[in-house]
Design a protein around this motif. Structure first.
Motif, PDB file in Angstrom:
ATOM      1  N   HIS A 118       0.854  -1.181   0.000  1.00 19.35           N
ATOM      2  CA  HIS A 118       0.000   0.000   0.000  1.00 19.35           C
ATOM      3  C   HIS A 118       0.900   1.245   0.000  1.00 19.35           C
ATOM      4  N   ILE A 119       0.295   2.409  -0.071  1.00 14.42           N
ATOM      5  CA  ILE A 119       1.064   3.653  -0.128  1.00 14.42           C
ATOM      6  C   ILE A 119       1.752   3.895   1.205  1.00 14.42           C
ATOM      7  N   GLU A 120       3.061   4.040   1.162  1.00 16.96           N
ATOM      8  CA  GLU A 120       3.859   4.340   2.348  1.00 16.96           C
ATOM      9  C   GLU A 120       4.381   5.770   2.211  1.00 16.96           C
ATOM     10  N   ALA A 121       3.849   6.688   3.015  1.00 24.97           N
ATOM     11  CA  ALA A 121       4.237   8.093   2.901  1.00 24.97           C
ATOM     12  C   ALA A 121       5.716   8.305   3.161  1.00 24.97           C
ATOM     13  N   SER A 122       6.299   7.501   4.039  1.00 28.06           N
ATOM     14  CA  SER A 122       7.722   7.675   4.358  1.00 28.06           C
ATOM     15  C   SER A 122       8.604   7.457   3.136  1.00 28.06           C
ATOM     16  N   GLU A 123       8.140   6.614   2.185  1.00 26.74           N
ATOM     17  CA  GLU A 123       8.913   6.381   0.965  1.00 26.74           C
ATOM     18  C   GLU A 123       8.805   7.557   0.001  1.00 26.74           C
ATOM     19  N   LEU A 124       7.744   8.317   0.113  1.00 28.71           N
ATOM     20  CA  LEU A 124       7.534   9.452  -0.784  1.00 28.71           C
ATOM     21  C   LEU A 124       8.288  10.689  -0.313  1.00 28.71           C
ATOM     22  N   LEU A 125       8.463  10.810   1.006  1.00 29.06           N
ATOM     23  CA  LEU A 125       9.001  12.046   1.569  1.00 29.06           C
ATOM     24  C   LEU A 125      10.522  12.002   1.679  1.00 29.06           C
ATOM     25  N   LYS A 126      11.173  11.898   0.533  1.00 31.54           N
ATOM     26  CA  LYS A 126      12.633  11.937   0.447  1.00 31.54           C
ATOM     27  C   LYS A 126      13.033  13.203  -0.312  1.00 31.54           C
ATOM     28  N   GLU A 127      14.052  13.876   0.173  1.00 33.03           N
ATOM     29  CA  GLU A 127      14.483  15.113  -0.478  1.00 33.03           C
ATOM     30  C   GLU A 127      14.815  14.878  -1.948  1.00 33.03           C
ATOM     31  N   GLY A 128      14.241  15.698  -2.813  1.00 31.86           N
ATOM     32  CA  GLY A 128      14.531  15.622  -4.237  1.00 31.86           C
ATOM     33  C   GLY A 128      13.818  14.504  -4.982  1.00 31.86           C
ATOM     34  N   ARG A 129      13.002  13.718  -4.294  1.00 32.47           N
ATOM     35  CA  ARG A 129      12.305  12.601  -4.938  1.00 32.47           C
ATOM     36  C   ARG A 129      10.989  13.077  -5.567  1.00 32.47           C
ATOM     37  N   VAL A 130      10.723  12.605  -6.773  1.00 31.50           N
ATOM     38  CA  VAL A 130       9.456  12.896  -7.439  1.00 31.50           C
ATOM     39  C   VAL A 130       8.692  11.586  -7.589  1.00 31.50           C
ATOM     40  N   SER A 131       7.476  11.552  -7.047  1.00 29.01           N
ATOM     41  CA  SER A 131       6.631  10.357  -7.085  1.00 29.01           C
ATOM     42  C   SER A 131       5.358  10.694  -7.844  1.00 29.01           C
ATOM     43  N   VAL A 132       5.100   9.940  -8.908  1.00 28.65           N
ATOM     44  CA  VAL A 132       3.926  10.188  -9.747  1.00 28.65           C
ATOM     45  C   VAL A 132       2.941   9.033  -9.598  1.00 28.65           C
ATOM     46  N   PHE A 133       1.694   9.364  -9.260  1.00 32.20           N
ATOM     47  CA  PHE A 133       0.637   8.358  -9.179  1.00 32.20           C
ATOM     48  C   PHE A 133      -0.167   8.434 -10.472  1.00 32.20           C
ATOM     49  N   ASP A 134       0.049   7.452 -11.329  1.00 31.69           N
ATOM     50  CA  ASP A 134      -0.596   7.423 -12.637  1.00 31.69           C
ATOM     51  C   ASP A 134      -1.974   6.776 -12.505  1.00 31.69           C
ATOM     52  N   VAL A 135      -3.007   7.612 -12.547  1.00 31.89           N
ATOM     53  CA  VAL A 135      -4.377   7.104 -12.450  1.00 31.89           C
ATOM     54  C   VAL A 135      -5.126   7.357 -13.763  1.00 31.89           C
ATOM     55  N   SER A 136      -4.366   7.440 -14.852  1.00 32.69           N
ATOM     56  CA  SER A 136      -4.960   7.774 -16.148  1.00 32.69           C
ATOM     57  C   SER A 136      -5.894   6.692 -16.671  1.00 32.69           C
ATOM     58  N   TYR A 137      -5.748   5.444 -16.196  1.00 24.20           N
ATOM     59  CA  TYR A 137      -6.626   4.361 -16.642  1.00 24.20           C
ATOM     60  C   TYR A 137      -7.673   4.006 -15.578  1.00 24.20           C
ATOM     61  N   SER A 138      -7.820   4.868 -14.578  1.00 24.07           N
ATOM     62  CA  SER A 138      -8.746   4.597 -13.477  1.00 24.07           C
ATOM     63  C   SER A 138     -10.005   5.438 -13.617  1.00 24.07           C
ATOM     64  N   ASN A 139     -11.118   4.941 -13.070  1.00 26.31           N
ATOM     65  CA  ASN A 139     -12.342   5.746 -13.086  1.00 26.31           C
ATOM     66  C   ASN A 139     -12.254   6.864 -12.042  1.00 26.31           C
ATOM     67  N   ASP A 140     -13.198   7.799 -12.093  1.00 23.10           N
ATOM     68  CA  ASP A 140     -13.119   8.984 -11.239  1.00 23.10           C
ATOM     69  C   ASP A 140     -13.164   8.650  -9.755  1.00 23.10           C
ATOM     70  N   VAL A 141     -13.959   7.666  -9.373  1.00 24.08           N
ATOM     71  CA  VAL A 141     -14.051   7.302  -7.959  1.00 24.08           C
ATOM     72  C   VAL A 141     -12.710   6.790  -7.454  1.00 24.08           C
ATOM     73  N   LEU A 142     -12.069   5.908  -8.223  1.00 19.99           N
ATOM     74  CA  LEU A 142     -10.768   5.382  -7.825  1.00 19.99           C
ATOM     75  C   LEU A 142      -9.720   6.493  -7.803  1.00 19.99           C
ATOM     76  N   LYS A 143      -9.734   7.374  -8.812  1.00 21.37           N
ATOM     77  CA  LYS A 143      -8.801   8.508  -8.816  1.00 21.37           C
ATOM     78  C   LYS A 143      -8.925   9.324  -7.532  1.00 21.37           C
ATOM     79  N   ASN A 144     -10.151   9.637  -7.171  1.00 19.99           N
ATOM     80  CA  ASN A 144     -10.371  10.488  -6.004  1.00 19.99           C
ATOM     81  C   ASN A 144     -10.006   9.803  -4.703  1.00 19.99           C
ATOM     82  N   LEU A 145     -10.201   8.486  -4.645  1.00 14.08           N
ATOM     83  CA  LEU A 145      -9.801   7.751  -3.439  1.00 14.08           C
ATOM     84  C   LEU A 145      -8.275   7.679  -3.332  1.00 14.08           C
ATOM     85  N   VAL A 146      -7.590   7.595  -4.458  1.00 11.48           N
ATOM     86  CA  VAL A 146      -6.121   7.645  -4.434  1.00 11.48           C
ATOM     87  C   VAL A 146      -5.663   9.001  -3.897  1.00 11.48           C
TER      88      VAL A 146
END
Length: 325
Positions: free
Chosen positions: A199-227
């Motif tokens: 599952h999503i681990e915020a500690s992995e995202l919060l690194k200096e200089g790190r860019v994390s992209v959540f690609d929800v382009s193939y997801s419906n609107d409900v799933l996008k919003n829950l992400v």
């Protein structure tokens, strides 16, 4: 907090990408919710010859982002070959915000929240017995249970609602079965509570200089919003517990599909979450960036949060009026 507004093709994505690059270079952890798959190749150097020629004038050459990661919901799709899939733990979501995004009727919402409350009480009762009666209270914006164990999953929630539906009669039965339909559609995405999928681990995202992209382009609107809701809540909770907060920027593309003026009355909890993140996150180096081609569809609270606005070409009286407020 920043707002980037403009019509289709006006350059919003270019502006956002420049902001991402500069923020990462300045040591920010940058998190992007990408609804169109426009950011997933930012680790690749540009192949446009005219850009190579222009950069050469300044002794520079194209360079993609280095510490760059793309994530996508499990059982969905992505055009990034090395992207990592993730699962959403339903119990990590605030039940009120989950309910708002599912858009149930008032009767369905009441029944959903009652069932979740019963599951939480049963779980707390079991944990209280195991832990000698000691339970830790968390912030209203914190995931209720941070560890590997969760009080319920989408399947156990569906099972509990089905039990209620089978015992109910009349209007109660209709509401429960309608709620089962909404939860069933959510379950059919196969993105929730998947065993052995992280599952999503915020500690992995919060690194200096790190860019994390959540690609929800193939997801419906409900799933996008829950992400989006899952990312916001977990990052905020991690931030308020960091002793030395990492500078962080969260970019939400097509923000009008997450919170809209039309649904303002039924999205009070979601808007309040954004307010609290904005208010309390500011002192912890947490900034939000809302990108939208339809500013007239955004609730006024979003404009109140955006103390910096970058406005591209905007058309339509309603859109212009919204930006003048």
């Amino acid at each position: 907090n920043i707002g980037i507004f403009g019509t289709v093709g006006s350059g919003k994505t270019n502006t956002a990408q420049t902001l991402i690059e500069e923020a990462a270079k300045a040591g920010y952890a940058v998190i992007v919710v990408d609804v169109e798959g426009e950011y997933i190749d930012m680790d690749m150097a540009s192949t446009e010859k005219h850009l190579h020629d222009r950069l050469a004038i300044f002794g520079l050459s194209p360079l993609g982002l280095i510490d760059f990661h793309v994530y996508y919901p499990y059982a969905s799709e992505t055009d990034k070959s090395d992207a990592k899939s993730f699962s959403i733990r339903l119990a990590d979501l605030d039940p009120l915000i989950l309910s708002e995004i599912l858009d149930p009727t008032e009767a369905q919402e009441r029944r959903l929240l009652d069932v979740i409350d019963e599951l939480l009480k049963e779980y707390d009762k079991q944990k209280s017995t195991q832990n000698g009666g000691e339970l830790t209270g968390l912030s209203s914006l914190a995931p209720r249970h941070i560890g590997g164990e969760v009080p319920y999953t989408i399947r156990s929630l569906i099972g509990a609602v089905r039990q209620k539906a089978e015992k109910a009669s009349g209007a109660d039965k209709s509401s429960f079965y309608a709620l089962l339909g909404k939860l069933g559609r959510l379950n059919r995405t196969k993105a929730f509570d998947v065993k052995d999928v992280p599952h999503i681990e915020a500690s992995e995202l919060l690194k200096e200089g790190r860019v994390s992209v959540f690609d929800v382009s193939y997801s419906n609107d409900v799933l996008k919003n829950l992400v989006i809701a899952d990312v916001l809540r977990k990052v905020f909770y991690e931030k308020i517990n960091q002793k030395n907060p990492t500078k962080t920027l969260i970019i939400i593309e097509e923000a009008h599909t997450f919170v809209s003026r039309e649904k303002r009355g039924s999205m009070e909890e979601t808007i309040e979450m954004l307010r609290e993140i904005s208010r309390r996150g500011r002192k912890r180096w947490l900034g939000l960036c809302f990108v939208s081609q339809q500013p007239s569809h955004l609730p006024p609270e979003i404009f109140e949060l955006c103390n910096t606005r970058i406005v591209h070409n905007v058309k339509g009286i309603d859109n212009l009026k919204a930006l003048k407020l």
